[in-house]
Design a protein around this motif. Structure first.
Motif, PDB file in Angstrom:
ATOM      1  N   GLU A  10      40.163  49.091  22.329  1.00 51.95           N
ATOM      2  CA  GLU A  10      40.606  48.287  23.481  1.00 51.95           C
ATOM      3  C   GLU A  10      39.661  48.434  24.672  1.00 51.95           C
ATOM      4  N   ALA A  11      39.116  49.621  24.879  1.00 51.67           N
ATOM      5  CA  ALA A  11      38.146  49.812  25.972  1.00 51.67           C
ATOM      6  C   ALA A  11      36.910  48.957  25.740  1.00 51.67           C
ATOM      7  N   ALA A  12      36.477  48.847  24.495  1.00 54.64           N
ATOM      8  CA  ALA A  12      35.306  48.007  24.201  1.00 54.64           C
ATOM      9  C   ALA A  12      35.593  46.548  24.522  1.00 54.64           C
ATOM     10  N   HIS A  13      36.783  46.076  24.195  1.00 57.84           N
ATOM     11  CA  HIS A  13      37.156  44.705  24.583  1.00 57.84           C
ATOM     12  C   HIS A  13      37.046  44.543  26.102  1.00 57.84           C
ATOM     13  N   ALA A  14      37.628  45.495  26.836  1.00 54.01           N
ATOM     14  CA  ALA A  14      37.665  45.389  28.299  1.00 54.01           C
ATOM     15  C   ALA A  14      36.267  45.477  28.916  1.00 54.01           C
ATOM     16  N   VAL A  15      35.458  46.414  28.446  1.00 56.48           N
ATOM     17  CA  VAL A  15      34.095  46.549  28.982  1.00 56.48           C
ATOM     18  C   VAL A  15      33.283  45.300  28.649  1.00 56.48           C
ATOM     19  N   ALA A  16      33.426  44.793  27.447  1.00 55.24           N
ATOM     20  CA  ALA A  16      32.707  43.568  27.075  1.00 55.24           C
ATOM     21  C   ALA A  16      33.124  42.413  27.974  1.00 55.24           C
ATOM     22  N   ALA A  17      34.422  42.269  28.214  1.00 53.93           N
ATOM     23  CA  ALA A  17      34.892  41.185  29.087  1.00 53.93           C
ATOM     24  C   ALA A  17      34.292  41.322  30.480  1.00 53.93           C
ATOM     25  N   THR A  26      41.579  44.363  31.730  1.00 49.76           N
ATOM     26  CA  THR A  26      42.580  45.410  31.600  1.00 49.76           C
ATOM     27  C   THR A  26      42.805  45.719  30.130  1.00 49.76           C
ATOM     28  N   ALA A  27      43.072  46.984  29.848  1.00 48.15           N
ATOM     29  CA  ALA A  27      43.434  47.408  28.493  1.00 48.15           C
ATOM     30  C   ALA A  27      44.663  48.294  28.584  1.00 48.15           C
ATOM     31  N   THR A  28      45.523  48.198  27.574  1.00 47.69           N
ATOM     32  CA  THR A  28      46.757  48.972  27.547  1.00 47.69           C
ATOM     33  C   THR A  28      46.999  49.539  26.162  1.00 47.69           C
ATOM     34  N   ALA A  37      43.936  44.159  25.206  1.00 48.12           N
ATOM     35  CA  ALA A  37      42.954  44.048  26.287  1.00 48.12           C
ATOM     36  C   ALA A  37      42.767  42.581  26.592  1.00 48.12           C
ATOM     37  N   TRP A  38      42.526  42.282  27.843  1.00 51.00           N
ATOM     38  CA  TRP A  38      42.333  40.895  28.231  1.00 51.00           C
ATOM     39  C   TRP A  38      41.534  40.823  29.520  1.00 51.00           C
ATOM     40  N   PRO A  39      40.722  39.791  29.618  1.00 52.82           N
ATOM     41  CA  PRO A  39      39.981  39.559  30.861  1.00 52.82           C
ATOM     42  C   PRO A  39      40.914  38.919  31.885  1.00 52.82           C
ATOM     43  N   LEU A  40      40.579  39.085  33.136  1.00 49.85           N
ATOM     44  CA  LEU A  40      41.387  38.468  34.185  1.00 49.85           C
ATOM     45  C   LEU A  40      40.855  37.082  34.544  1.00 49.85           C
ATOM     46  N   GLU A  41      39.954  36.574  33.719  1.00 45.08           N
ATOM     47  CA  GLU A  41      39.385  35.244  33.913  1.00 45.08           C
ATOM     48  C   GLU A  41      39.148  34.628  32.542  1.00 45.08           C
ATOM     49  N   ASP A  42      39.289  33.317  32.458  1.00 44.10           N
ATOM     50  CA  ASP A  42      38.995  32.645  31.195  1.00 44.10           C
ATOM     51  C   ASP A  42      37.543  32.872  30.815  1.00 44.10           C
ATOM     52  N   MET A  43      37.314  32.909  29.516  1.00 42.50           N
ATOM     53  CA  MET A  43      35.962  33.135  29.000  1.00 42.50           C
ATOM     54  C   MET A  43      35.552  31.950  28.140  1.00 42.50           C
TER      55      MET A  43
END
Length: 171
Positions: A10-17, A26-28, A37-43
């Motif tokens: 999940e940290a890798a998802h968040a850092v990549a975002a 954010t990751a939980t 994990a999810w970005p706070l902006e559309d990608m």
């Protein structure tokens, strides 16, 4: 998957975002051993695919980096429960996150949809697209390994992390 491996994923998802958008992610960790994990902006679709591929690829970091140490209780006590989003967030927030997770497609499905999307009639290109996304995600993980490990440690110990991590004072 154990808590440390989920934290790295999940940290890798968040850092990549964060690296791909320049916006917080954010990751939980959740009860039952899952995470999100999810970005706070559309990608863009490509950036989303890279972010998605980074999670499973970062799991291999567990072979090189041990899980954070947890303070053990004195003489025979039970180890402390590590927090999850259910124990640190409001009941409403945790319930909404569980609903979102139930609607979300697994990483491998997101990647498959990206690899096939727009070229459904050209199956010979699907594998090439997948290999390309994986190679970009692998480079991102190598370039930001330290950030992934730091974010995973916070996530492991606190149950939630926001990337980028806040800068610490030099004092």
């Amino acid at each position: 998957m154990n808590r440390w491996t989920v934290s790295l994923h999940e940290a890798a998802h968040a850092v990549a975002a964060w690296e791909l958008t320049g916006r917080r992610a954010t990751a939980t960790l959740h009860q039952g051993g899952s995470g999100a994990a999810w970005p706070l902006e559309d990608m863009s679709p490509t950036d989303n695919a890279i972010m998605t591929a980074a999670g499973p690829l970062a799991e291999a970091l567990a072979d090189r980096y041990p899980a954070p140490e947890i303070a053990q209780p004195v003489a025979g006590g039970t180890p402390p429960e590590l927090p999850t989003v259910e124990s640190v967030a409001t009941t409403e927030t945790a319930a909404e996150l569980r609903r979102e997770m139930a609607r979300a497609a697994p990483d491998h499905v997101v990647l498959a949809r990206f690899c096939i999307g727009g070229i459904e009639d050209q199956p010979e290109r699907w594998a090439k697209r997948h290999a390309w996304i994986r190679s970009v995600a692998e480079r991102l993980i190598r370039s930001h390994e330290r950030s992934i490990i730091e974010a995973a440690r916070v996530l492991y110990l606190r149950g939630v992390v926001s990337v980028p991590l806040e800068e610490r004072n030099a004092s």
